[in-house]
Design a protein around this motif. Structure first.
Motif, PDB file in Angstrom:
ATOM      1  N   VAL A  48       0.876  -1.171   0.000  1.00  0.00           N
ATOM      2  CA  VAL A  48       0.000   0.000   0.000  1.00  0.00           C
ATOM      3  C   VAL A  48       0.910   1.217   0.000  1.00  0.00           C
ATOM      4  N   LEU A  49       0.717   2.056  -0.989  1.00  0.00           N
ATOM      5  CA  LEU A  49       1.506   3.266  -1.131  1.00  0.00           C
ATOM      6  C   LEU A  49       0.623   4.469  -0.852  1.00  0.00           C
ATOM      7  N   GLY A  50       1.192   5.448  -0.191  1.00  0.00           N
ATOM      8  CA  GLY A  50       0.432   6.658   0.099  1.00  0.00           C
ATOM      9  C   GLY A  50       1.227   7.898  -0.255  1.00  0.00           C
ATOM     10  N   ALA A  51       0.555   8.885  -0.822  1.00  0.00           N
ATOM     11  CA  ALA A  51       1.184  10.155  -1.164  1.00  0.00           C
ATOM     12  C   ALA A  51       0.094  11.207  -1.319  1.00  0.00           C
ATOM     13  N   ARG A  52       0.508  12.447  -1.318  1.00  0.00           N
ATOM     14  CA  ARG A  52      -0.467  13.533  -1.483  1.00  0.00           C
ATOM     15  C   ARG A  52      -1.103  13.509  -2.866  1.00  0.00           C
ATOM     16  N   THR A  53      -0.302  13.149  -3.875  1.00  0.00           N
ATOM     17  CA  THR A  53      -0.814  13.102  -5.242  1.00  0.00           C
ATOM     18  C   THR A  53      -0.311  11.840  -5.932  1.00  0.00           C
ATOM     19  N   ARG A  54      -0.956  11.472  -7.015  1.00  0.00           N
ATOM     20  CA  ARG A  54      -0.536  10.330  -7.828  1.00  0.00           C
ATOM     21  C   ARG A  54       0.840  10.603  -8.443  1.00  0.00           C
ATOM     22  N   GLU A  55       1.077  11.832  -8.847  1.00  0.00           N
ATOM     23  CA  GLU A  55       2.366  12.214  -9.424  1.00  0.00           C
ATOM     24  C   GLU A  55       3.502  12.008  -8.419  1.00  0.00           C
ATOM     25  N   ALA A  56       3.283  12.401  -7.173  1.00  0.00           N
ATOM     26  CA  ALA A  56       4.301  12.212  -6.137  1.00  0.00           C
ATOM     27  C   ALA A  56       4.574  10.724  -5.918  1.00  0.00           C
ATOM     28  N   MET A  57       3.541   9.920  -5.971  1.00  0.00           N
ATOM     29  CA  MET A  57       3.683   8.482  -5.794  1.00  0.00           C
ATOM     30  C   MET A  57       4.500   7.880  -6.945  1.00  0.00           C
ATOM     31  N   THR A  58       4.247   8.355  -8.142  1.00  0.00           N
ATOM     32  CA  THR A  58       4.985   7.862  -9.301  1.00  0.00           C
ATOM     33  C   THR A  58       6.458   8.245  -9.203  1.00  0.00           C
TER      34      THR A  58
END
Length: 76
Positions: A48-58
């Motif tokens: 499970v990955l978490g980040a403020r935005t999808r771009e940051a996660m990528t």
């Protein structure tokens, strides 16, 4: 906050499953269930990955979302 459950096969470099969850708790519950499902396949990761935005996660976890060519281009 974006929470994404990823089932990733290291041996093939393929995402087997990807699902976005609004609540981290729901994502973690799904993760534990899938870990039991894939426990006999050592090459499979369930995260499970978490980040403020999808771009940051990528950016932080690109290997789950980008192809080899895209990852190599980031290094060059």
């Amino acid at each position: 906050m974006t929470n994404v459950l990823v089932v990733y096969d290291r041996s093939s470099g393929a995402v087997l499953r990807e699902q976005e969850y609004e609540r981290r708790r729901d994502a973690l519950e799904a993760r534990f269930a899938l870990e039991r499902e894939y426990r006999d396949r050592a090459s499979v990761e369930v995260v499970v990955l978490g980040a403020r935005t999808r771009e940051a996660m990528t950016l932080s976890h690109g290997r789950y979302f980008l192809g080899l060519d895209e990852l190599a281009a980031r290094i060059a």
